[in-house]
Design a protein around this motif. Sequence first.
Motif, short mmCIF file in Angstrom:
data_model
loop_
_atom_site.label_atom_id
_atom_site.label_comp_id
_atom_site.label_asym_id
_atom_site.label_seq_id
_atom_site.Cartn_x
_atom_site.Cartn_y
_atom_site.Cartn_z
N PRO A 175 0.69 -4.83 4.52
CA PRO A 175 1.81 -5.02 3.61
C PRO A 175 1.39 -5.35 2.18
N ALA A 176 0.18 -5.76 1.96
CA ALA A 176 -0.28 -6.06 0.61
C ALA A 176 -0.34 -4.80 -0.25
N HIS A 177 -0.44 -3.63 0.35
CA HIS A 177 -0.46 -2.39 -0.42
C HIS A 177 0.90 -2.09 -1.05
N ARG A 178 1.97 -2.66 -0.52
CA ARG A 178 3.30 -2.43 -1.07
C ARG A 178 3.61 -3.35 -2.24
N MET A 179 2.78 -4.35 -2.46
CA MET A 179 3.04 -5.29 -3.55
C MET A 179 2.68 -4.66 -4.89
N ARG A 180 3.50 -4.93 -5.85
CA ARG A 180 3.31 -4.36 -7.17
C ARG A 180 2.50 -5.31 -8.04
N GLY A 181 1.65 -4.78 -8.86
CA GLY A 181 0.86 -5.60 -9.77
C GLY A 181 1.69 -6.10 -10.93
N ALA A 182 1.11 -6.93 -11.72
CA ALA A 182 1.81 -7.49 -12.88
C ALA A 182 2.05 -6.40 -13.92
N LEU A 183 3.21 -6.47 -14.57
CA LEU A 183 3.52 -5.52 -15.63
C LEU A 183 2.87 -5.97 -16.93
#
Length: 71
Positions: free
Chosen positions: A47-55
Amino acid sequence: MSEREPYLRIVRGDATAEEIAALVAALAVRSAPEAKAVPRVNNWRNPAHRMRGALPRGTGAWRAAFMPGHR
């Protein structure tokens, strides 16, 4: 057989101590058991692959958010 026979015997020639050491090392590597391969971890369901990085923030942030590599 009270006397133990040598494991390795040089039949012909005069080998130096370095040559004998190299031969013994090569035979030791060949007789060592093979290392088991490490199983490859399959992270496709992580599930960590679905997390979005900081903009990005600051000047030109909107451009950096949609066009990576452009600053």
